[in-house]
Write an enzyme that holds these catalytic residues in place. Structure first.
Site, PDB file in Angstrom:
ATOM      1  N   ASN A  12       0.871  -1.184   0.000  1.00  0.00           N
ATOM      2  CA  ASN A  12       0.000   0.000   0.000  1.00  0.00           C
ATOM      3  C   ASN A  12       0.903   1.228   0.000  1.00  0.00           C
ATOM      4  O   ASN A  12       1.460   1.585   1.035  1.00  0.00           O
ATOM      5  CB  ASN A  12      -0.896  -0.031   1.248  1.00  0.00           C
ATOM      6  N   TRP A  13       1.024   1.855  -1.165  1.00  0.00           N
ATOM      7  CA  TRP A  13       1.978   2.969  -1.289  1.00  0.00           C
ATOM      8  C   TRP A  13       1.455   4.265  -0.671  1.00  0.00           C
ATOM      9  O   TRP A  13       2.197   5.231  -0.547  1.00  0.00           O
ATOM     10  CB  TRP A  13       2.293   3.226  -2.763  1.00  0.00           C
TER      11      TRP A  13
ATOM     12  N   HIS B  85      -9.633   1.722   4.771  1.00  0.00           N
ATOM     13  CA  HIS B  85      -8.345   1.889   5.461  1.00  0.00           C
ATOM     14  C   HIS B  85      -8.528   2.856   6.635  1.00  0.00           C
ATOM     15  O   HIS B  85      -9.297   3.814   6.539  1.00  0.00           O
ATOM     16  CB  HIS B  85      -7.287   2.414   4.482  1.00  0.00           C
TER      17      HIS B  85
ATOM     18  N   GLU C 141      -5.747  -4.573  10.449  1.00  0.00           N
ATOM     19  CA  GLU C 141      -4.714  -3.564  10.657  1.00  0.00           C
ATOM     20  C   GLU C 141      -4.967  -2.833  11.972  1.00  0.00           C
ATOM     21  O   GLU C 141      -5.749  -1.861  12.005  1.00  0.00           O
ATOM     22  CB  GLU C 141      -4.720  -2.558   9.502  1.00  0.00           C
TER      23      GLU C 141
ATOM     24  N   GLY D 165       4.917   1.335   4.750  1.00  0.00           N
ATOM     25  CA  GLY D 165       6.279   1.874   4.682  1.00  0.00           C
ATOM     26  C   GLY D 165       7.298   0.943   4.027  1.00  0.00           C
ATOM     27  O   GLY D 165       8.041   1.359   3.129  1.00  0.00           O
TER      28      GLY D 165
ATOM     29  N   GLU E 299      -6.834   5.218   7.650  1.00  0.00           N
ATOM     30  CA  GLU E 299      -6.570   6.630   7.335  1.00  0.00           C
ATOM     31  C   GLU E 299      -7.793   7.267   6.656  1.00  0.00           C
ATOM     32  O   GLU E 299      -8.067   8.449   6.850  1.00  0.00           O
ATOM     33  CB  GLU E 299      -5.306   6.739   6.459  1.00  0.00           C
TER      34      GLU E 299
ATOM     35  N   GLY F 105       2.287   2.464  10.688  1.00  0.00           N
ATOM     36  CA  GLY F 105       3.253   3.537  10.520  1.00  0.00           C
ATOM     37  C   GLY F 105       3.947   3.942  11.803  1.00  0.00           C
ATOM     38  O   GLY F 105       4.615   4.980  11.853  1.00  0.00           O
TER      39      GLY F 105
HETATM   40  P1  PGA Z   1       2.630   0.410   7.591  1.00  0.00           P
HETATM   41  O1  PGA Z   1       1.203   0.636   6.894  1.00  0.00           O
HETATM   42  O2  PGA Z   1       3.157  -0.907   7.066  1.00  0.00           O
HETATM   43  O3  PGA Z   1       3.463   1.584   7.171  1.00  0.00           O
HETATM   44  O4  PGA Z   1       2.402   0.349   9.053  1.00  0.00           O
HETATM   45  C1  PGA Z   1       0.306  -0.421   6.673  1.00  0.00           C
HETATM   46  C2  PGA Z   1      -0.987   0.112   6.108  1.00  0.00           C
HETATM   47  O5  PGA Z   1      -1.403   1.204   6.519  1.00  0.00           O
HETATM   48  O6  PGA Z   1      -1.633  -0.514   5.232  1.00  0.00           O
END
Ligand code: PGA
Length: 260
Positions: free
Chosen positions: A9-10, A97, A169, A237, A99, A175
């Site tokens: 996931n960029w 997600h 997640e 990441g 976010e 992150g």
């Molecule tokens: P991360 O992100 O590997 O940077 O923790 C994962 C994601 O949000 O899908």
């Protein structure tokens, strides 16, 4: 055995040049890699999906969007529809997600409509769920997962379980460099699979790949995906560096070969 999926996931990273370069390198470095049961996916920004598809032509690496509109077409400025993704032969789209939930106030009901929209257009949703740190510390992890699963899959019918991917997640691990321990992650994944079995049936629960996401990297990937109910990773990441991503694809292959 279920497919193992290594998905990058960029987020809002990599421009056109970087996307073409990264995908070209990936195609070359994974050219000899053919493992039945392994799926490798990259998720660039919407605008770079065609560039990624083009650079990956002739490889088995697939492309995912990071979101989709819940509407099919019309006056929705800035949105991208499932038919548009289908017209580019995009095979997957991430939905729900954390976010998007946090910064764009996405609800389980909206995620549900996106899941349905994708299924209607033969695009596989990678549906994200997970608890916050506060919820985990309050002992609410399973209640949160249950309410997200119930809301996001309300009225959704599945045929085989292969047409949907779920990503667990934990928000506190995204992150942050903090990874759930393999025991914590396995426990959550087993809970999700049991829920799927009760809501759908045993076959669907067994077929459906459940990915872990949250600071997965080469150093912890093997331990996590060796767990019985962890079928790969949704990686942020660490998916941005070719060496790390390639290394995690090789880990997926070695776990597949060993069997679990
Ligand atoms: P991360 O992100 O590997 O940077 O923790 C994962 C994601 O949000 O899908």
């Amino acid at each position: 055995m279920r497919d193992i999926i290594i998905a990058g996931n960029w987020k809002m990273n990599k421009d056109a040049g970087e996307t073409a370069k990264f995908c070209g390198e990936l195609k070359d470095r994974l050219a000899d890699v053919s493992a039945p049961g392994l799926r490798v996916i990259v998720a660039p920004a919407f605008v770079l999906l065609p560039a990624a598809k083009q650079a990956l032509t002739g490889s088995r690496i697939e492309v995912s969007a990071q979101d989709v509109s819940s509407h099919v077409q019309g006056a929705f400025t800035g949105e991208v529809s499932a038919p548009m993704l289908a017209s580019l032969q995009v095979s997957y789209a991430i939905v729900g997600h954390s976010e998007r939930r946090q910064y764009h106030a996405e609800t389980n009901e909206l995620v549900r409509d996106k899941v349905q929209m994708l299924l209607d257009h033969q695009i596989i949703p990678i549906m994200c769920i997970g608890e916050t740190l506060q919820q985990r510390e309050a002992g609410e992890t399973e209640a949160v997962l249950e309410s997200q699963l119930t809301g996001c899959l309300n009225g959704i019918e599945l045929q085989t379980g292969k047409e949907l991917v779920i990503a667990y997640e934990p928000v506190w691990a995204i992150g942050t460099g903090k990874t759930a321990t393999s025991e914590q992650a396995q426990q959550a994944h087993a809970f999700i699979r049991n829920w799927l079995q009760a809501r759908f049936d045993a076959q669907i629960a067994q077929n459906l790949s459940i990915l872990y996401g949250g600071s997965m990297k080469p150093g912890n990937c093997e331990e996590l995906i060796s767990q019985p109910d962890i079928d790969g990773g949704l990686i942020g990441g660490a998916s941005l560096k070719t060496d790390d991503f390639v290394s995690m694809v090789h880990t997926g292959i070695s776990v597949l070969k060993k069997g679990k």
